[in-house]
Design an enzyme around this catalytic site. Structure first.
Site, PDB file in Angstrom:
ATOM      1  N   ASP A  64       0.886  -1.163   0.000  1.00  0.00           N
ATOM      2  CA  ASP A  64       0.000   0.000   0.000  1.00  0.00           C
ATOM      3  C   ASP A  64       0.931   1.223   0.000  1.00  0.00           C
ATOM      4  O   ASP A  64       2.109   1.103   0.347  1.00  0.00           O
ATOM      5  CB  ASP A  64      -0.873  -0.033   1.261  1.00  0.00           C
ATOM      6  CG  ASP A  64      -1.713   1.216   1.400  1.00  0.00           C
ATOM      7  OD1 ASP A  64      -2.361   1.608   0.409  1.00  0.00           O
ATOM      8  OD2 ASP A  64      -1.710   1.825   2.494  1.00  0.00           O
ATOM      9  N   LEU A  65       0.421   2.372  -0.392  1.00  0.00           N
ATOM     10  CA  LEU A  65       1.283   3.559  -0.471  1.00  0.00           C
ATOM     11  C   LEU A  65       1.101   4.487   0.736  1.00  0.00           C
ATOM     12  O   LEU A  65       2.005   4.633   1.567  1.00  0.00           O
ATOM     13  CB  LEU A  65       0.979   4.314  -1.772  1.00  0.00           C
ATOM     14  CG  LEU A  65       1.762   5.604  -1.997  1.00  0.00           C
ATOM     15  CD1 LEU A  65       3.254   5.337  -2.144  1.00  0.00           C
ATOM     16  CD2 LEU A  65       1.240   6.320  -3.249  1.00  0.00           C
ATOM     17  N   ASP A  66      -0.100   5.093   0.820  1.00  0.00           N
ATOM     18  CA  ASP A  66      -0.361   6.086   1.858  1.00  0.00           C
ATOM     19  C   ASP A  66      -0.331   5.430   3.234  1.00  0.00           C
ATOM     20  O   ASP A  66      -1.091   4.499   3.501  1.00  0.00           O
ATOM     21  CB  ASP A  66      -1.743   6.723   1.638  1.00  0.00           C
ATOM     22  CG  ASP A  66      -1.820   7.463   0.303  1.00  0.00           C
ATOM     23  OD1 ASP A  66      -1.148   8.484   0.170  1.00  0.00           O
ATOM     24  OD2 ASP A  66      -2.546   6.999  -0.583  1.00  0.00           O
TER      25      ASP A  66
ATOM     26  N   THR B 191       0.907  10.511   3.520  1.00  0.00           N
ATOM     27  CA  THR B 191       0.137  11.543   2.810  1.00  0.00           C
ATOM     28  C   THR B 191      -1.174  11.847   3.532  1.00  0.00           C
ATOM     29  O   THR B 191      -1.881  12.773   3.146  1.00  0.00           O
ATOM     30  CB  THR B 191      -0.180  11.080   1.378  1.00  0.00           C
ATOM     31  OG1 THR B 191      -0.570   9.726   1.456  1.00  0.00           O
ATOM     32  CG2 THR B 191       1.023  11.219   0.468  1.00  0.00           C
TER      33      THR B 191
ATOM     34  N   LYS C 175      -8.854   6.664   5.862  1.00  0.00           N
ATOM     35  CA  LYS C 175      -7.638   5.942   5.461  1.00  0.00           C
ATOM     36  C   LYS C 175      -7.984   4.698   4.633  1.00  0.00           C
ATOM     37  O   LYS C 175      -8.816   3.888   5.045  1.00  0.00           O
ATOM     38  CB  LYS C 175      -6.822   5.542   6.690  1.00  0.00           C
ATOM     39  CG  LYS C 175      -6.101   6.734   7.284  1.00  0.00           C
ATOM     40  CD  LYS C 175      -5.064   6.326   8.298  1.00  0.00           C
ATOM     41  CE  LYS C 175      -4.329   7.551   8.810  1.00  0.00           C
ATOM     42  NZ  LYS C 175      -3.505   7.278   9.969  1.00  0.00           N
TER      43      LYS C 175
ATOM     44  N   SER D   9      -2.467   0.422  -4.421  1.00  0.00           N
ATOM     45  CA  SER D   9      -2.995   1.587  -3.688  1.00  0.00           C
ATOM     46  C   SER D   9      -4.343   2.030  -4.235  1.00  0.00           C
ATOM     47  O   SER D   9      -4.611   1.898  -5.423  1.00  0.00           O
ATOM     48  CB  SER D   9      -2.004   2.749  -3.818  1.00  0.00           C
ATOM     49  OG  SER D   9      -2.594   3.969  -3.423  1.00  0.00           O
ATOM     50  N   ALA D  10      -5.176   2.577  -3.352  1.00  0.00           N
ATOM     51  CA  ALA D  10      -6.475   3.117  -3.779  1.00  0.00           C
ATOM     52  C   ALA D  10      -6.332   4.484  -4.415  1.00  0.00           C
ATOM     53  O   ALA D  10      -7.268   5.005  -5.020  1.00  0.00           O
ATOM     54  CB  ALA D  10      -7.403   3.223  -2.568  1.00  0.00           C
TER      55      ALA D  10
ATOM     56  N   LYS E 255     -10.925  -1.147  -1.985  1.00  0.00           N
ATOM     57  CA  LYS E 255     -10.710  -1.940  -0.777  1.00  0.00           C
ATOM     58  C   LYS E 255     -11.888  -1.685   0.163  1.00  0.00           C
ATOM     59  O   LYS E 255     -12.351  -0.555   0.207  1.00  0.00           O
ATOM     60  CB  LYS E 255      -9.409  -1.511  -0.070  1.00  0.00           C
ATOM     61  CG  LYS E 255      -8.144  -1.689  -0.893  1.00  0.00           C
ATOM     62  CD  LYS E 255      -6.963  -1.026  -0.187  1.00  0.00           C
ATOM     63  CE  LYS E 255      -5.745  -0.981  -1.093  1.00  0.00           C
ATOM     64  NZ  LYS E 255      -4.608  -0.252  -0.516  1.00  0.00           N
TER      65      LYS E 255
ATOM     66  N   GLU F 198       0.072  -3.146   4.710  1.00  0.00           N
ATOM     67  CA  GLU F 198      -1.095  -2.257   4.756  1.00  0.00           C
ATOM     68  C   GLU F 198      -1.204  -1.518   6.090  1.00  0.00           C
ATOM     69  O   GLU F 198      -0.868  -2.078   7.127  1.00  0.00           O
ATOM     70  CB  GLU F 198      -2.374  -3.100   4.632  1.00  0.00           C
ATOM     71  CG  GLU F 198      -3.079  -3.025   3.316  1.00  0.00           C
ATOM     72  CD  GLU F 198      -3.623  -1.649   2.952  1.00  0.00           C
ATOM     73  OE1 GLU F 198      -3.709  -0.759   3.815  1.00  0.00           O
ATOM     74  OE2 GLU F 198      -3.967  -1.465   1.787  1.00  0.00           O
ATOM     75  N   ASP F 199      -1.701  -0.291   6.047  1.00  0.00           N
ATOM     76  CA  ASP F 199      -1.921   0.451   7.295  1.00  0.00           C
ATOM     77  C   ASP F 199      -3.407   0.672   7.581  1.00  0.00           C
ATOM     78  O   ASP F 199      -3.752   1.290   8.588  1.00  0.00           O
ATOM     79  CB  ASP F 199      -1.232   1.825   7.248  1.00  0.00           C
ATOM     80  CG  ASP F 199      -1.969   2.781   6.335  1.00  0.00           C
ATOM     81  OD1 ASP F 199      -2.351   2.369   5.227  1.00  0.00           O
ATOM     82  OD2 ASP F 199      -2.190   3.936   6.746  1.00  0.00           O
TER      83      ASP F 199
HETATM   84  C1  G6P Z   1      -5.443   6.050  -0.149  1.00  0.00           C
HETATM   85  C2  G6P Z   1      -5.630   6.879   1.111  1.00  0.00           C
HETATM   86  C3  G6P Z   1      -7.037   7.409   1.197  1.00  0.00           C
HETATM   87  C4  G6P Z   1      -7.426   8.127  -0.085  1.00  0.00           C
HETATM   88  C5  G6P Z   1      -7.290   7.180  -1.260  1.00  0.00           C
HETATM   89  C6  G6P Z   1      -7.612   7.855  -2.578  1.00  0.00           C
HETATM   90  O1  G6P Z   1      -6.038   4.820   0.041  1.00  0.00           O
HETATM   91  O2  G6P Z   1      -5.341   6.130   2.262  1.00  0.00           O
HETATM   92  O3  G6P Z   1      -7.133   8.273   2.304  1.00  0.00           O
HETATM   93  O4  G6P Z   1      -8.749   8.618  -0.004  1.00  0.00           O
HETATM   94  O5  G6P Z   1      -5.972   6.689  -1.314  1.00  0.00           O
HETATM   95  O6  G6P Z   1      -6.621   8.810  -2.868  1.00  0.00           O
HETATM   96  P1  G6P Z   1      -6.648   9.839  -4.069  1.00  0.00           P
HETATM   97  O7  G6P Z   1      -5.225  10.315  -4.140  1.00  0.00           O
HETATM   98  O8  G6P Z   1      -7.054   9.087  -5.295  1.00  0.00           O
HETATM   99  O9  G6P Z   1      -7.615  10.911  -3.724  1.00  0.00           O
HETATM  100 MG    MG Z   2      -2.800   3.214   3.384  1.00  0.00          MG
END
Ligand code: G6P
Ligand code: MG
Length: 226
Positions: free
Chosen positions: A9-11, A17, A45, A114-115, A145, A169-170
């Site tokens: 996962d990224l964020d 972020t 999140k 990542s989402a 997710k 994942e967080d």
């Molecule tokens: C990640 C973050 C979420 C965020 C989602 C979409 O999963 O944890 O907080 O809403 O990405 O991010 P975006 O950059 O597409 O708005």
């Molecule tokens: Mg995350």
């Protein structure tokens, strides 16, 4: 030895972020006239952008037309991008670069799951884009997710079966997605919040090469879970 691959996962795992999402969502809440706290931000999140807006509007008890929602989704992202485009490699979370180095040394490939639709940009900002064998982001999935789609596409990019994949994942939704995909889930952050994960660590500095090696000799997922 079992061949394994890793999906990150990224964020909240590679970069933090969430603080920028918070500032951008808070701006919108201020504009709409209600309070949006850091505790509220926790609920967003791992959640897609569209779903995040719905949760935010629920918090403020605000109803909007579809048109207004679209408008705010765009303005929130524009605000968020102002922060993202200022990011640099110094914002990579502790232990992340070292873990990628360790995986490289072990010959274990990794992809992103990542989402975020901004994931490629963020990885480029922190100079990590080229290191990933593949990127699966919010633009590549139709189901967010906790649906496992993002990780199942990641497994395909790694040419591995789901049970050969390790997910970092967080977010609760992300751990659930990894578990549903029948992958090994590693929760990064608060152990109580992420208690559904197969393994828990506070952050990536706690992951050692020997732990990764141990995963290559495990026969089954969850055999250590009680
Ligand atoms: C990640 C973050 C979420 C965020 C989602 C979409 O999963 O944890 O907080 O809403 O990405 O991010 P975006 O950059 O597409 O708005
Ligand atoms: Mg995350």
């Amino acid at each position: 030895m079992k061949k394994i691959g890793v999906i990150f996962d990224l964020d909240g795992v590679i970069v933090d972020t969430a603080k920028y999402h918070f500032l951008a969502w808070k701006d919108l809440a201020d504009h709409l006239g209600f309070e949006f706290t850091e505790a509220h931000n926790e609920l967003l999140k791992g959640v897609s952008r569209v779903r995040s807006l719905e949760i935010l509007l629920d918090i403020g008890n605000v109803e909007l037309s579809e048109e207004k929602k679209q408008e705010f989704l765009i303005s929130k992202n524009e605000e968020y991008l102002k922060y993202i485009t200022e990011m640099g490699p110094e914002e990579i979370l502790p232990g992340a670069s070292e873990l990628l180095d360790a995986l490289d040394a072990l010959g274990i490939q990794y992809v992103l799951g990542s989402a975020s639709k901004n994931a490629p940009l963020i990885l480029k900002q922190v100079n990590l884009y080229e290191r990933f064998a593949g990127i699966v982001d919010g633009n590549s999935v139709s189901k967010a997710k906790p649906d496992p789609e993002v990780f199942l596409i990641g497994a395909k990019k790694l040419n591995l079966k789901p049970e050969q994949c390790i997910v970092f994942e967080d977010a609760i939704a992300g751990v659930e997605a990894a578990n549903t995909a029948n992958m090994i889930s590693i929760g990064i952050g608060d152990e109580k919040t992420l208690h559904e994960a197969d393994f828990n660590f506070k952050d990536l500095t706690e992951i050692s090469s020997s732990f990764i090696k141990e995963l290559t000799i495990r026969k089954e997922k969850k055999e250590q879970r009680i």
